[in-house]
Design a protein around this motif. Structure first.
Motif, PDB file in Angstrom:
ATOM      1  N   ILE A  36       0.832  -1.201   0.000  1.00 15.63           N
ATOM      2  CA  ILE A  36       0.000   0.000   0.000  1.00 15.63           C
ATOM      3  C   ILE A  36       0.867   1.252   0.000  1.00 15.63           C
ATOM      4  N   ASP A  37       1.866   1.304   0.886  1.00 20.16           N
ATOM      5  CA  ASP A  37       2.748   2.479   0.952  1.00 20.16           C
ATOM      6  C   ASP A  37       3.548   2.645  -0.336  1.00 20.16           C
ATOM      7  N   LEU A  45      -1.348   8.852  -4.747  1.00 16.53           N
ATOM      8  CA  LEU A  45      -2.532   8.744  -3.903  1.00 16.53           C
ATOM      9  C   LEU A  45      -2.102   8.466  -2.471  1.00 16.53           C
ATOM     10  N   SER A  46      -2.945   8.789  -1.514  1.00 17.16           N
ATOM     11  CA  SER A  46      -2.575   8.590  -0.122  1.00 17.16           C
ATOM     12  C   SER A  46      -2.696   7.121   0.266  1.00 17.16           C
ATOM     13  N   PRO A  47      -1.843   6.646   1.183  1.00 14.80           N
ATOM     14  CA  PRO A  47      -1.951   5.252   1.650  1.00 14.80           C
ATOM     15  C   PRO A  47      -3.334   4.944   2.220  1.00 14.80           C
ATOM     16  N   ASP A  48      -3.915   5.899   2.935  1.00 14.89           N
ATOM     17  CA  ASP A  48      -5.232   5.676   3.523  1.00 14.89           C
ATOM     18  C   ASP A  48      -6.288   5.505   2.437  1.00 14.89           C
ATOM     19  N   PHE A  49      -6.181   6.306   1.376  1.00 11.38           N
ATOM     20  CA  PHE A  49      -7.142   6.182   0.273  1.00 11.38           C
ATOM     21  C   PHE A  49      -7.006   4.831  -0.410  1.00 11.38           C
ATOM     22  N   ILE A  50      -5.769   4.410  -0.662  1.00 11.75           N
ATOM     23  CA  ILE A  50      -5.547   3.114  -1.322  1.00 11.75           C
ATOM     24  C   ILE A  50      -6.084   1.985  -0.457  1.00 11.75           C
ATOM     25  N   LYS A  51      -5.856   2.058   0.843  1.00 10.62           N
ATOM     26  CA  LYS A  51      -6.342   1.015   1.752  1.00 10.62           C
ATOM     27  C   LYS A  51      -7.859   0.916   1.694  1.00 10.62           C
ATOM     28  N   LYS A  52      -8.536   2.071   1.640  1.00 12.70           N
ATOM     29  CA  LYS A  52      -9.998   2.065   1.597  1.00 12.70           C
ATOM     30  C   LYS A  52     -10.522   1.637   0.226  1.00 12.70           C
ATOM     31  N   MET A  86      -9.231  10.472 -17.584  1.00 14.58           N
ATOM     32  CA  MET A  86      -8.243   9.695 -16.859  1.00 14.58           C
ATOM     33  C   MET A  86      -8.877   8.382 -16.414  1.00 14.58           C
ATOM     34  N   LEU A  87      -8.026   7.435 -16.042  1.00 11.45           N
ATOM     35  CA  LEU A  87      -8.534   6.163 -15.542  1.00 11.45           C
ATOM     36  C   LEU A  87      -9.316   6.359 -14.252  1.00 11.45           C
ATOM     37  N   PRO A  88     -10.349   5.549 -14.020  1.00  7.86           N
ATOM     38  CA  PRO A  88     -11.048   5.577 -12.734  1.00  7.86           C
ATOM     39  C   PRO A  88     -10.056   5.317 -11.604  1.00  7.86           C
ATOM     40  N   LEU A  89     -10.376   5.807 -10.418  1.00 11.66           N
ATOM     41  CA  LEU A  89      -9.447   5.684  -9.293  1.00 11.66           C
ATOM     42  C   LEU A  89      -9.142   4.233  -8.959  1.00 11.66           C
ATOM     43  N   ALA A  90     -10.144   3.352  -9.093  1.00 10.97           N
ATOM     44  CA  ALA A  90      -9.901   1.930  -8.807  1.00 10.97           C
ATOM     45  C   ALA A  90      -8.823   1.381  -9.722  1.00 10.97           C
ATOM     46  N   ASP A  91      -8.845   1.794 -10.983  1.00 15.26           N
ATOM     47  CA  ASP A  91      -7.850   1.317 -11.944  1.00 15.26           C
ATOM     48  C   ASP A  91      -6.477   1.920 -11.668  1.00 15.26           C
ATOM     49  N   GLN A  92      -6.468   3.183 -11.217  1.00 17.46           N
ATOM     50  CA  GLN A  92      -5.195   3.810 -10.861  1.00 17.46           C
ATOM     51  C   GLN A  92      -4.531   3.065  -9.707  1.00 17.46           C
ATOM     52  N   VAL A  93      -5.341   2.668  -8.722  1.00 13.28           N
ATOM     53  CA  VAL A  93      -4.818   1.902  -7.587  1.00 13.28           C
ATOM     54  C   VAL A  93      -4.300   0.553  -8.058  1.00 13.28           C
ATOM     55  N   PHE A  94      -5.080  -0.139  -8.883  1.00 13.35           N
ATOM     56  CA  PHE A  94      -4.656  -1.446  -9.371  1.00 13.35           C
ATOM     57  C   PHE A  94      -3.365  -1.345 -10.176  1.00 13.35           C
ATOM     58  N   ASN A  95      -3.267  -0.372 -11.057  1.00 13.34           N
ATOM     59  CA  ASN A  95      -2.070  -0.220 -11.892  1.00 13.34           C
ATOM     60  C   ASN A  95      -0.837   0.098 -11.061  1.00 13.34           C
ATOM     61  N   ALA A  96      -1.019   0.927 -10.018  1.00 16.31           N
ATOM     62  CA  ALA A  96       0.105   1.255  -9.143  1.00 16.31           C
ATOM     63  C   ALA A  96       0.572   0.015  -8.389  1.00 16.31           C
ATOM     64  N   GLU A  97      -0.367  -0.770  -7.880  1.00 18.50           N
ATOM     65  CA  GLU A  97       0.001  -1.992  -7.161  1.00 18.50           C
ATOM     66  C   GLU A  97       0.616  -3.014  -8.115  1.00 18.50           C
ATOM     67  N   ARG A  98       0.106  -3.068  -9.329  1.00 20.11           N
ATOM     68  CA  ARG A  98       0.667  -3.987 -10.326  1.00 20.11           C
ATOM     69  C   ARG A  98       2.133  -3.677 -10.585  1.00 20.11           C
ATOM     70  N   LYS A  99       2.464  -2.397 -10.751  1.00 17.76           N
ATOM     71  CA  LYS A  99       3.860  -2.012 -11.002  1.00 17.76           C
ATOM     72  C   LYS A  99       4.741  -2.360  -9.809  1.00 17.76           C
ATOM     73  N   VAL A 100       4.232  -2.108  -8.599  1.00 15.57           N
ATOM     74  CA  VAL A 100       4.998  -2.430  -7.388  1.00 15.57           C
ATOM     75  C   VAL A 100       5.257  -3.930  -7.319  1.00 15.57           C
ATOM     76  N   ILE A 101       4.228  -4.737  -7.573  1.00 11.92           N
ATOM     77  CA  ILE A 101       4.367  -6.193  -7.508  1.00 11.92           C
ATOM     78  C   ILE A 101       5.387  -6.688  -8.527  1.00 11.92           C
ATOM     79  N   VAL A 113       1.450 -11.343  -0.741  1.00  8.33           N
ATOM     80  CA  VAL A 113       0.106 -11.768  -0.352  1.00  8.33           C
ATOM     81  C   VAL A 113      -0.947 -10.956  -1.105  1.00  8.33           C
ATOM     82  N   GLY A 114      -1.883 -11.662  -1.745  1.00  9.25           N
ATOM     83  CA  GLY A 114      -3.055 -11.046  -2.340  1.00  9.25           C
ATOM     84  C   GLY A 114      -2.793 -10.135  -3.522  1.00  9.25           C
TER      85      GLY A 114
END
Length: 213
Positions: A36-37, A45-52, A86-101, A113-114
């Protein structure tokens, strides 16, 4: 020797703890909420926003295009700047996590995990599939209820509802952002019932398989 292990899990099955024990046994890095961080730094995006947002917004952009949904204004969490969509926020979160992974997997020697990590890595040309071990952990309802009751002090009926809700959100998220089905045996190298062997023994079995593959 498998250098990358992904852990998908039913809520209450002890998957996170099992993943942590596997990482400790193999001397690997362990990533769960840490992603998340990292995704926050990647996306702005903020960590709290991504978590939610994780698993709560499951309407992927491509999925909605297929359904003919419109992404004007801020519909479905989408945003625009100067009329440029722009991409919906859900997609922005997914793409950011995808790059991190993907970045974490390239370094190797890790347990993730997950977050659709099994699918992301299995379908990436950047990752050698021979170095990857995808695991799905499930459990008997009685054992999962007991674990949640003990950890979070939830009464049985509330715990049962929580299990159903979280697993449904995980399935919706996975099924929307991937071309696969959450929990389908075809997606994983191993599926283990943690209620049968217990947390420690399940972790040991995964570690041994990773060592000898």
């Amino acid at each position: 020797m498998k250098k990358i292990i992904t852990i998908s899990r039913e809520y209450g099955s002890g998957g996170r703890l099992i993943g942590k024990l596997v990482a400790e046994s193999l001397g690997y890095d362990f990533y769960d909420k840490e992603i998340i961080d990292m995704a926050a730094q990647e996306s702005g995006l903020s960590p709290d926003f991504i978590k939610k947002t994780e698993q709560n917004l499951s309407s992927g952009f491509l999925y909605n295009l297929l359904l003919g949904s419109s992404y004007s204004g801020t519909a479905n969490g989408a945003s625009s700047i100067n009329g440029t969509q722009m991409l919906p926020l859900a997609d922005q979160v997914f793409n950011a996590e995808r790059k991190v992974i993907l970045d974490l997997a390239k370094k190797g020697n890790c347990v993730i995990v997950g977050r659709c990590a099994d699918y992301i890595l299995n379908t990436s040309d950047e990752i050698d599939s021979k170095s990857l071990l995808n695991v799905f952990i499930y459990g008997n309802l009685e054992e999962k209820l007991k674990r949640i009751e003990d950890l979070y002090k939830e009464p049985e009926q509330a715990a049962k509802k929580t299990i159903q809700q979280i697993d449904k959100r995980r399935a919706n998220h996975y099924n929307t952002f991937t071309e696969a089905t959450w929990g389908d045996r075809k997606n994983y190298d191993i599926m283990i019932n943690s209620s049968t062997a217990g947390i420690e023994e399940t972790a040991r079995l995964i570690s041994e398989i990773a060592k000898h593959q």
